[in-house]
Design a protein around this motif. Sequence first.
Motif, mmCIF file in Angstrom:
data_model
loop_
_atom_site.group_PDB
_atom_site.id
_atom_site.type_symbol
_atom_site.label_atom_id
_atom_site.label_comp_id
_atom_site.label_asym_id
_atom_site.label_seq_id
_atom_site.Cartn_x
_atom_site.Cartn_y
_atom_site.Cartn_z
ATOM 1 N N HIS A 1 0.864 -1.180 0.000
ATOM 2 C CA HIS A 1 0.000 0.000 0.000
ATOM 3 C C HIS A 1 0.896 1.223 0.000
ATOM 4 N N ARG B 1 -3.111 -4.198 -8.848
ATOM 5 C CA ARG B 1 -4.424 -4.224 -8.197
ATOM 6 C C ARG B 1 -5.142 -5.518 -8.572
ATOM 7 N N ARG B 2 -5.604 -6.221 -7.547
ATOM 8 C CA ARG B 2 -6.281 -7.493 -7.764
ATOM 9 C C ARG B 2 -7.428 -7.608 -6.767
ATOM 10 N N ARG C 1 -7.661 -4.840 -4.219
ATOM 11 C CA ARG C 1 -6.545 -4.628 -3.302
ATOM 12 C C ARG C 1 -5.232 -4.749 -4.058
ATOM 13 N N MET C 2 -4.160 -4.193 -3.475
ATOM 14 C CA MET C 2 -2.858 -4.304 -4.096
ATOM 15 C C MET C 2 -2.217 -5.641 -3.726
#
Length: 302
Positions: free
Chosen positions: A23, A56-57, A60-61
Amino acid sequence: MDELRRIDLNLLLTLHALLAERHVTRAALRLHKSQPAISHALAQLRAHFDDPLLVRRDGRMALTPRAQALVDPLGEALGTLNGLLREEQFDPAAARRRFRLTLSDYSARIILPPLVRYVRRHAPGIDLAVSQASRDAMLAQLVDGEVDIALGIFPDRPETVHVQDLFQEEFISLADKATLPAKGGLGLEEFLERPHVKLALRPDSYDEIEKALGALGLQRHIAVALPHWSAAVELIAGTDLILTAASRTTGAMQPHKALRRFKPPFALPSFSYQQAWHVRRQDDPGHRWLREAVLACSQPSG
């Protein structure tokens, strides 16, 4: 050594923070840098490794396979380098620093007074800023870098949060002795027929007591829900209310001669009371000193 000449070593510190936090904003907090500076460093790292590193997945990272492969060797390398350059041992008597703690009314009564006395005696230049929050909020504040140490019970926590057991606790019930049998406590049926005081920041929280009763298909009637232990004790005398709480808090009942403690009439597991901190603080000498102080001040006297 040719590869080292091609990269600013400060970028490796940024990479280590990004791999741990996943993050950009939290990495910036960890390194005490601005978010744009970390974003710029991430762009440089992506160019150097020819890999996006963070993608990003599912909202979320996440780390790419290349980034995941860097986690352990980078941590080991930086740990070795940090050992070579480590500053002198932390001197609490000369330190000037402010630590942020989040804790409950329980630990404010049990741990905070001896901790403050210990800090004033050994590290008068260290200030403590104390706040109160729910368990979930405490963990979020640790992850976001808003607090340094949280005190509580943390059975489910992010992998980036470390914990240390401070002591073992058990539950005990309190009631006005005039409403109890001459000896002993109450049976389960009588216990559930009585109104109860609940200690919780959120009145609708599903705590360890509710979970234990729920496993038996039972529930208690909560007549009063409040977040403050000291006020809860004051409510019981002269009423039919029952309070079930951690046993070490019953030191506050000494002035209340009308109260009696007894064992709850159903199985309530003991639990570990803990201090928690984010991995980013793990090797901070000042933070380590404070953790050791918290542990020392958590031990029962006598």
